[in-house]
Write a protein that holds these residues in place. Structure first.
Motif, PDB file in Angstrom:
ATOM      1  N   ALA A 195      56.909  77.741 -90.398  1.00  0.00           N
ATOM      2  CA  ALA A 195      58.223  77.877 -91.036  1.00  0.00           C
ATOM      3  C   ALA A 195      58.711  76.524 -91.554  1.00  0.00           C
ATOM      4  O   ALA A 195      59.233  76.417 -92.676  1.00  0.00           O
ATOM      5  CB  ALA A 195      59.231  78.465 -90.053  1.00  0.00           C
ATOM      6  N   ILE A 196      58.524  75.479 -90.748  1.00  0.00           N
ATOM      7  CA  ILE A 196      58.938  74.133 -91.163  1.00  0.00           C
ATOM      8  C   ILE A 196      58.175  73.694 -92.410  1.00  0.00           C
ATOM      9  O   ILE A 196      58.755  73.143 -93.353  1.00  0.00           O
ATOM     10  CB  ILE A 196      58.737  73.129 -90.010  1.00  0.00           C
ATOM     11  CG1 ILE A 196      59.728  73.407 -88.874  1.00  0.00           C
ATOM     12  CG2 ILE A 196      58.898  71.688 -90.513  1.00  0.00           C
ATOM     13  CD1 ILE A 196      59.477  72.592 -87.620  1.00  0.00           C
ATOM     14  N   CYS A 197      56.866  73.959 -92.431  1.00  0.00           N
ATOM     15  CA  CYS A 197      56.043  73.548 -93.571  1.00  0.00           C
ATOM     16  C   CYS A 197      56.417  74.312 -94.837  1.00  0.00           C
ATOM     17  O   CYS A 197      56.382  73.757 -95.942  1.00  0.00           O
ATOM     18  CB  CYS A 197      54.562  73.747 -93.246  1.00  0.00           C
ATOM     19  SG  CYS A 197      53.927  72.559 -92.055  1.00  0.00           S
ATOM     20  N   ILE A 198      56.763  75.598 -94.687  1.00  0.00           N
ATOM     21  CA  ILE A 198      57.189  76.379 -95.847  1.00  0.00           C
ATOM     22  C   ILE A 198      58.475  75.798 -96.431  1.00  0.00           C
ATOM     23  O   ILE A 198      58.599  75.605 -97.650  1.00  0.00           O
ATOM     24  CB  ILE A 198      57.386  77.864 -95.456  1.00  0.00           C
ATOM     25  CG1 ILE A 198      56.026  78.513 -95.177  1.00  0.00           C
ATOM     26  CG2 ILE A 198      58.126  78.620 -96.556  1.00  0.00           C
ATOM     27  CD1 ILE A 198      56.129  79.923 -94.628  1.00  0.00           C
ATOM     28  N   VAL A 199      59.438  75.503 -95.571  1.00  0.00           N
ATOM     29  CA  VAL A 199      60.700  74.906 -96.024  1.00  0.00           C
ATOM     30  C   VAL A 199      60.450  73.546 -96.653  1.00  0.00           C
ATOM     31  O   VAL A 199      61.023  73.215 -97.707  1.00  0.00           O
ATOM     32  CB  VAL A 199      61.695  74.797 -94.846  1.00  0.00           C
ATOM     33  CG1 VAL A 199      62.941  74.027 -95.277  1.00  0.00           C
ATOM     34  CG2 VAL A 199      62.087  76.180 -94.346  1.00  0.00           C
ATOM     35  N   MET A 200      59.594  72.741 -96.023  1.00  0.00           N
ATOM     36  CA  MET A 200      59.264  71.421 -96.573  1.00  0.00           C
ATOM     37  C   MET A 200      58.650  71.553 -97.962  1.00  0.00           C
ATOM     38  O   MET A 200      58.997  70.815 -98.886  1.00  0.00           O
ATOM     39  CB  MET A 200      58.275  70.690 -95.645  1.00  0.00           C
ATOM     40  CG  MET A 200      58.897  70.100 -94.410  1.00  0.00           C
ATOM     41  SD  MET A 200      57.632  69.312 -93.355  1.00  0.00           S
ATOM     42  CE  MET A 200      56.919  68.133 -94.488  1.00  0.00           C
ATOM     43  N   ILE A 228      58.947  74.035-100.184  1.00  0.00           N
ATOM     44  CA  ILE A 228      59.952  74.456-101.160  1.00  0.00           C
ATOM     45  C   ILE A 228      60.882  73.297-101.509  1.00  0.00           C
ATOM     46  O   ILE A 228      61.230  73.082-102.680  1.00  0.00           O
ATOM     47  CB  ILE A 228      60.759  75.656-100.615  1.00  0.00           C
ATOM     48  CG1 ILE A 228      59.847  76.875-100.454  1.00  0.00           C
ATOM     49  CG2 ILE A 228      61.927  75.992-101.539  1.00  0.00           C
ATOM     50  CD1 ILE A 228      60.501  78.053 -99.769  1.00  0.00           C
ATOM     51  N   ALA A 229      61.272  72.518-100.489  1.00  0.00           N
ATOM     52  CA  ALA A 229      62.158  71.372-100.723  1.00  0.00           C
ATOM     53  C   ALA A 229      61.482  70.319-101.598  1.00  0.00           C
ATOM     54  O   ALA A 229      62.104  69.751-102.506  1.00  0.00           O
ATOM     55  CB  ALA A 229      62.572  70.757 -99.383  1.00  0.00           C
ATOM     56  N   GLY A 287      57.774  76.163-105.486  1.00  0.00           N
ATOM     57  CA  GLY A 287      59.157  76.026-105.033  1.00  0.00           C
ATOM     58  C   GLY A 287      60.173  76.471-106.059  1.00  0.00           C
ATOM     59  O   GLY A 287      61.138  77.185-105.743  1.00  0.00           O
ATOM     60  N   SER A 332      55.094  73.924-102.356  1.00  0.00           N
ATOM     61  CA  SER A 332      55.663  72.932-103.278  1.00  0.00           C
ATOM     62  C   SER A 332      55.321  73.283-104.714  1.00  0.00           C
ATOM     63  O   SER A 332      56.145  73.102-105.626  1.00  0.00           O
ATOM     64  CB  SER A 332      55.162  71.521-102.935  1.00  0.00           C
ATOM     65  OG  SER A 332      53.788  71.359-103.274  1.00  0.00           O
TER      66      SER A 332
END
Length: 355
Positions: free
Chosen positions: A20-25, A27-28, A245, A242
């Motif tokens: 989950a953290i890597c997905i958010v990272m 996209i960010a 994103g 990324s």
């Protein structure tokens, strides 16, 4: 218990959190640091991202190291797992994908999706359904302690069938003619994700065992790669998300709509093949990879064909991209299910990955 083993178990226990953290990272990064995916995107050939290919290679290599190459021939003498894989992938999966996608895009989601877009999304889903996995299945097999040699044979046979069956199936289901298979994408992917790690691991295995012995190879050398597969997996997630994103943030609702039938199809195919393997009383280390191959997709090929048939900005291409986005999180759920259910299957009396 060693500190490394404790750290590894802690890391694996909370893998869903890291995902989950890597997905958010990812996209960010795509939103706020677009120069990074733009730069990485330049390193692409035949619709295959070279940075992602390198990470996938790092994930596959540890599994390939476990292959006892003399046992690959023995794997071909065990036809049940191969029969499940081939039947599921080529006689069932493309058609269930079409039916499920048609149900959702044409009926359930009709209020939110125009007829033109529903046709395009259906086409993208079919392209995914007709392309069983070539690369990532080695990762799923590794994470479920699958028989490495048998997985190699399963993938090789599927790739041979893919050469002749993909275009006719897509043409039949979509009612289009002149489906051009991008053989440069197909052959490059097979070379990068099967040939290179297989040859590299064979040489590594042979040289290290001849110099330091089999005990050192199994107890020391292999353990150096314990974290490589998961680390590569998480970095791959960051890069993939990324790249997409901007698309995710601009089309969140439609991406969610597209994801629904793709996720349902993935679970359906997994449990169909997994249940069949249970009925045939196959060992878990063959059953799990057999189910994983059909459940996951050869998304590089699907994206490339969608672009060539319908264009880069088409709904079909977007649907194949969503297939890329949902693949890893969903497959990790299936890996977790497989790892919790080995008691459903008989124990293997011999394993090609032990020596």
């Amino acid at each position: 218990m060693s500190k490394d083993k404790v750290d590894m178990r802690f890391f694996e226990k909370y893998l869903s959190v890291w995902v989950a953290i890597c997905i958010v990272m990812g996209i960010a990064i795509g939103k706020f640091l677009p120069i990074i995916p733009e730069t990485l995107g330049k390193f692409e050939y035949a619709n295959v991202s070279i940075p992602v290919a390198i990470l996938i290679w790092l994930m596959i290599y540890p599994m390939m190291l476990k292959v006892d190459f003399s046992s690959i021939l023995n794997a071909t003498k065990k036809p049940k797992g191969l029969a499940i894989t081939c039947t599921t992938n080529w006689l069932i999966k493309p058609f269930t994908m079409y039916l499920i996608a048609f149900l959702f895009f044409k009926i359930v989601f009709k209020v939110w999706i125009s007829d033109e877009l529903s046709d395009a999304y259906l086409a993208g889903a079919v392209l995914l359904g007709a392309a069983p996995c070539t690369a990532m299945v080695f990762v799923w097999s590794h994470l479920t302690k699958g028989d490495a040699a048998y997985t190699v044979v399963q993938v090789a046979i599927n790739d041979l069938i893919l050469l002749v069956a993909f275009a006719p199936i897509v043409a039949f289901l979509l009612g289009v003619s002149n489906v051009i298979v991008p053989y440069d994408t197909l052959l490059l992917s097979v070379f990068l994700f099967v040939v290179i790690p297989l040859v590299g691991s064979y040489i590594s295995r042979k040289v290290i065992i001849s110099q330091k012995g089999e005990v050192y190879f199994n107890d020391v050398f292999l353990k150096k790669f314990d974290k490589t597969t998961i680390a590569g997996l998480l970095l791959t997630l960051v890069i993939i998300f990324s790249f997409q994103g901007k698309i995710i943030l601009e089309n969140p609702f439609h991406i969610l709509l597209i994801a629904v039938p793709l996720v349902i199809q993935t679970f359906l195919i997994f449990f169909f093949a997994y249940g069949w393997a249970k009925l045939w009383k196959l060992p878990h280390n063959i059953a799990a990879p057999a189910a994983m191959i059909g459940a996951s997709n050869f998304f590089e090929l699907a994206v490339a064909v969608a672009i060539s048939l319908f264009g880069l900005q088409s709904g079909a291409t977007l649907a194949t991209v969503v297939g890329v986005l949902v693949e890893v999180p969903v497959m990790l759920i299936l890996v977790n299910i497989a790892n919790k259910t080995p008691n459903w299957f008989r124990k293997s009396t011999t394993s090609s990955t032990q020596r």
